[in-house]
Design a protein around this motif. Structure first.
Motif, short mmCIF file in Angstrom:
data_model
loop_
_atom_site.label_atom_id
_atom_site.label_comp_id
_atom_site.label_asym_id
_atom_site.label_seq_id
_atom_site.Cartn_x
_atom_site.Cartn_y
_atom_site.Cartn_z
N THR A 162 -42.51 -71.71 -53.13
CA THR A 162 -41.10 -71.86 -53.50
C THR A 162 -40.46 -70.48 -53.40
OG1 THR A 162 -41.70 -73.63 -55.04
CG2 THR A 162 -39.51 -72.66 -55.27
N MET A 163 -39.66 -70.28 -52.36
CA MET A 163 -39.12 -68.94 -52.09
C MET A 163 -38.04 -68.55 -53.09
SD MET A 163 -41.03 -68.10 -49.67
CE MET A 163 -40.28 -66.52 -49.29
N GLY A 164 -37.52 -69.48 -53.87
CA GLY A 164 -36.46 -69.15 -54.81
C GLY A 164 -36.92 -68.52 -56.09
N ILE A 165 -38.22 -68.33 -56.28
CA ILE A 165 -38.72 -67.69 -57.50
C ILE A 165 -39.45 -66.42 -57.11
CG2 ILE A 165 -38.93 -69.89 -58.70
CD1 ILE A 165 -41.88 -69.88 -58.18
N VAL A 166 -39.64 -65.52 -58.09
CA VAL A 166 -40.30 -64.25 -57.79
C VAL A 166 -41.74 -64.51 -57.36
CG1 VAL A 166 -38.82 -62.93 -59.34
CG2 VAL A 166 -40.95 -63.88 -60.20
N GLU A 167 -42.23 -63.69 -56.46
CA GLU A 167 -43.51 -63.97 -55.80
C GLU A 167 -44.70 -63.90 -56.75
OE1 GLU A 167 -44.02 -59.39 -54.10
OE2 GLU A 167 -43.55 -61.05 -52.74
N PHE A 168 -44.59 -63.13 -57.84
CA PHE A 168 -45.77 -62.99 -58.71
C PHE A 168 -45.86 -64.09 -59.76
CE2 PHE A 168 -42.50 -59.91 -60.00
CZ PHE A 168 -42.21 -60.32 -61.30
N VAL A 169 -44.97 -65.09 -59.73
CA VAL A 169 -45.18 -66.31 -60.54
C VAL A 169 -45.09 -67.56 -59.67
CG1 VAL A 169 -44.45 -65.31 -62.73
CG2 VAL A 169 -42.74 -66.40 -61.24
N ASP A 170 -45.11 -67.37 -58.35
CA ASP A 170 -45.13 -68.51 -57.43
C ASP A 170 -46.59 -68.84 -57.13
OD1 ASP A 170 -44.56 -70.49 -55.65
OD2 ASP A 170 -43.80 -69.17 -54.07
N LEU B 297 -51.39 -66.12 -56.73
CA LEU B 297 -49.94 -66.06 -56.62
C LEU B 297 -49.53 -65.65 -55.20
CD1 LEU B 297 -49.06 -66.83 -59.45
CD2 LEU B 297 -50.83 -65.09 -59.70
N ARG B 298 -48.28 -65.91 -54.87
CA ARG B 298 -47.77 -65.53 -53.55
C ARG B 298 -47.70 -64.01 -53.39
NH1 ARG B 298 -42.36 -65.20 -51.91
NH2 ARG B 298 -41.71 -66.36 -53.78
N GLY B 299 -47.53 -63.29 -54.49
CA GLY B 299 -47.45 -61.84 -54.43
C GLY B 299 -48.27 -61.19 -55.53
N ASN B 300 -48.47 -59.88 -55.41
CA ASN B 300 -49.27 -59.14 -56.39
C ASN B 300 -48.58 -59.09 -57.75
OD1 ASN B 300 -51.14 -58.68 -54.42
ND2 ASN B 300 -50.56 -56.53 -54.07
N ALA C 138 -58.88 -60.59 -66.26
CA ALA C 138 -58.84 -59.60 -65.18
C ALA C 138 -57.72 -59.97 -64.23
CB ALA C 138 -60.16 -59.56 -64.43
N VAL C 139 -56.97 -58.94 -63.76
CA VAL C 139 -55.94 -59.13 -62.76
C VAL C 139 -56.34 -58.33 -61.53
CG1 VAL C 139 -53.51 -58.82 -62.18
CG2 VAL C 139 -54.16 -59.48 -64.51
N VAL C 140 -56.47 -59.01 -60.38
CA VAL C 140 -56.91 -58.37 -59.14
C VAL C 140 -55.86 -58.68 -58.07
CG1 VAL C 140 -58.77 -58.14 -57.46
CG2 VAL C 140 -59.30 -58.79 -59.82
N ASP C 141 -54.94 -57.74 -57.88
CA ASP C 141 -53.85 -57.94 -56.92
C ASP C 141 -53.07 -59.22 -57.25
OD1 ASP C 141 -54.48 -55.58 -55.64
OD2 ASP C 141 -55.83 -56.53 -54.23
N ASN C 142 -53.19 -60.26 -56.42
CA ASN C 142 -52.43 -61.48 -56.67
C ASN C 142 -53.27 -62.57 -57.34
OD1 ASN C 142 -54.06 -61.99 -54.42
ND2 ASN C 142 -52.62 -63.49 -53.56
N ALA D 82 -46.63 -70.87 -64.37
CA ALA D 82 -46.47 -69.42 -64.48
C ALA D 82 -45.00 -69.10 -64.70
CB ALA D 82 -46.98 -68.72 -63.21
N ALA D 83 -44.75 -68.08 -65.53
CA ALA D 83 -43.37 -67.72 -65.87
C ALA D 83 -43.23 -66.20 -66.00
CB ALA D 83 -42.95 -68.41 -67.16
N TYR D 84 -42.04 -65.70 -65.65
CA TYR D 84 -41.68 -64.28 -65.78
C TYR D 84 -40.52 -64.21 -66.76
CZ TYR D 84 -39.25 -59.95 -64.31
OH TYR D 84 -38.60 -58.74 -64.28
N TRP D 85 -40.66 -63.36 -67.78
CA TRP D 85 -39.64 -63.30 -68.83
C TRP D 85 -39.29 -61.85 -69.14
CZ3 TRP D 85 -42.68 -60.93 -72.48
CH2 TRP D 85 -44.05 -61.24 -72.47
N VAL D 86 -38.05 -61.66 -69.56
CA VAL D 86 -37.53 -60.33 -69.89
C VAL D 86 -36.84 -60.41 -71.24
CG1 VAL D 86 -36.00 -58.45 -69.22
CG2 VAL D 86 -37.22 -59.76 -67.45
#
Length: 446
Positions: A35-43, A62-65, A136-140, A163-167
């Motif tokens: 889903t390109m409309g969300i940030v890559e590290f929660v896709d 995830l799609r991104g690191n 453990a977190v290893v890149d993506n 997965a969710a990204y919050w601020v």
């Protein structure tokens, strides 16, 4: 350069002998569309579960690191990665019943606020478990390792991920719960219950009669109370209850009937009381509850007869039967019946019955049977149904001015894996971990 970093929770961290999360055998996985409309590290691209001994590692790709927490400029910023575990494989129980049905949420929090960071197993259903995990977190890739007992040691389970990204609290980007459900086979031997079709039903009724003034002939009695109700469901557990009093101002006659039908269990309560009835009265309360569940047994072999001491069927009939009156004819009766049927070709494989009656006395009890299903020629990979019926009756059928009768009972059934010889860690197979523990126990005993 590959980034590998770990989240620790000091002395309360769950440990499995090493802080490094090692790869095990993949026992289940799912995928999720980009889903390109969300940030890559929660896709979410995919998620899977690995098993090594009693340890389960939940992995999310995830799609991104995943960013370093210190790279966030806003305070209290982070990501939550979650696996919603349906440990009883019943979507109608647990969190979000009827859809996800999770009993546990396995959760990783990555944040620049150290008080929020860690790996957690949240209990959101009725099964025992919970606690903390090693993250453990290893890149993506995001990983959390827990012990299978933290999710009630299931032989198999379904799960979905999110997965969710919050601020500073509000969520600004999230994947959403995956449409696909993953399936993980934890043990070599397992019982898989079909989520549908399932059948539940309950039927309750009561009736009361009062004699004519100056007569004790039941053939001339008038019906003063009568009620009947029933309910059935193809998927959801049901509860049914009715009660009545006569006459409303003095309550000479009281009747109650309650039935509940759920997953592999039913519960009934029937009561009929007569208190200083003038003229004399008689009657009864009756309730019957029923469940029907389909299941398949699996093991190392794809088909063939199940060997002895592999699976066992256990059922319990807990009962309270009571009856007393001036005529000595009031009684409580509880009857249960379990049937296992092969669906194709339609063949009855086993029938078990138990009944308890109590006349003019009080009786509590628990009846249990443990049956080796190999004795009834069940096979791997074959679809069966298990039906449980519980029928309770509280009856005072001879005219009397005083009577009390009760039948209160529960029927529960389970098909479970029998303990395997040599399975020291009780994970459903005999492997190198079992031999290592046997060797350790032997060395410690010398």
């Amino acid at each position: 350069m590959k980034r590998i970093w770990y989240l620790f929770l000091c002395v309360v961290l769950v440990s499995f002998g090493s802080s490094v999360v090692s790869a095990g055998q993949i026992i289940g996985q799912l995928s999720d569309p980009v889903t390109m409309g969300i940030v890559e590290f929660v896709d979410i691209s995919s998620a899977w579960v690995e098993k090594e001994g009693n340890a389960l590692t939940f992995v999310m790709e995830l799609r991104g690191n995943v960013p370093e927490p210190e790279d966030f400029s806003d305070p209290n910023t982070g990501m939550t990665y979650i696996w919603l575990v349906d440990a009883d494989n019943n979507p109608n129980t647990g969190q979000s019943p009827g859809w996800v049905g999770s009993e546990f949420n396995v959760r990783v929090v990555v944040s620049n606020n150290p008080s929020w960071v860690g790996g957690f197993v949240d209990v959101v259903g009725a099964l025992p478990g919970g606690g903390l995990g090693t993250v453990a977190v290893v890149d993506n890739l995001v990983k959390i390792t827990i012990d299978e007992s933290q999710i009630a040691s299931p032989s198999d389970f379904h799960w979905r991920s999110d997965a969710a990204y919050w601020v500073n609290g509000p969520v600004v980007s999230y994947n959403g719960v995956t449409g696909e459900s993953g399936y993980a086979q934890v043990h070599a031997y397992r019982v898989v219950y079909e989520t549908e079709p399932r059948g539940y039903s309950a039927e309750a009724s009561y009736s009361a009669f009062q004699c004519q003034p100056g007569s004790e002939d039941p053939g001339l009695a008038d019906e003063v109370m009568n009620n009947y109700n029933s309910n059935s469901s193809g998927e959801n557990p049901i509860f049914l209850s009715i009660d009545g009093k006569y006459p409303p101002e003095s309550h000479q006659i009281l009747a109650q009937a309650m039935g509940h039908a759920g997953f592999m269990q039913v519960r009934n309560f029937a009561r009929f009381d007569i208190e200083n009835a003038d003229p004399k009265a008689f009657g009864q309360a009756d309730v019957t509850s029923f469940f029907d569940i389909r299941f398949t047994l699996y093991g190392p072999e794809a088909s063939g007869a199940i060997p002895p001491d592999t699976f066992r069927f256990v059922f319990n009939h807990d009962f309270h039967a009571f009856g007393v009156d001036t005529e000595g004819q009031s009684h409580g009766t509880s009857y249960c019946q379990i049937v296992i049927t092969q669906l194709d070709p339609l063949t009855q494989k086993g029938l078990w019955l138990h009944q308890r009656d109590m006349w003019n006395d009080d009786s509590f009890g628990k009846y249990e049977e443990i049956i080796d299903v190999a004795d009834y020629n069940l096979e791997y990979g074959v679809l069966y149904s298990i039906s449980g019926l519980l029928s309770d009756h509280a009856r005072s059928q001879v005219p009397t001015f005083y009577a009390e009768s009760i039948s209160d009972s529960t029927l529960t059934a389970a098909i479970e894996m029998a303990p395997l010889p040599g399975d020291v860690d009780l994970d459903g197979d005999v492997d190198l971990t079992d031999f290592a523990r046997l060797a350790e126990n032997w060395l410690m005993s010398r």
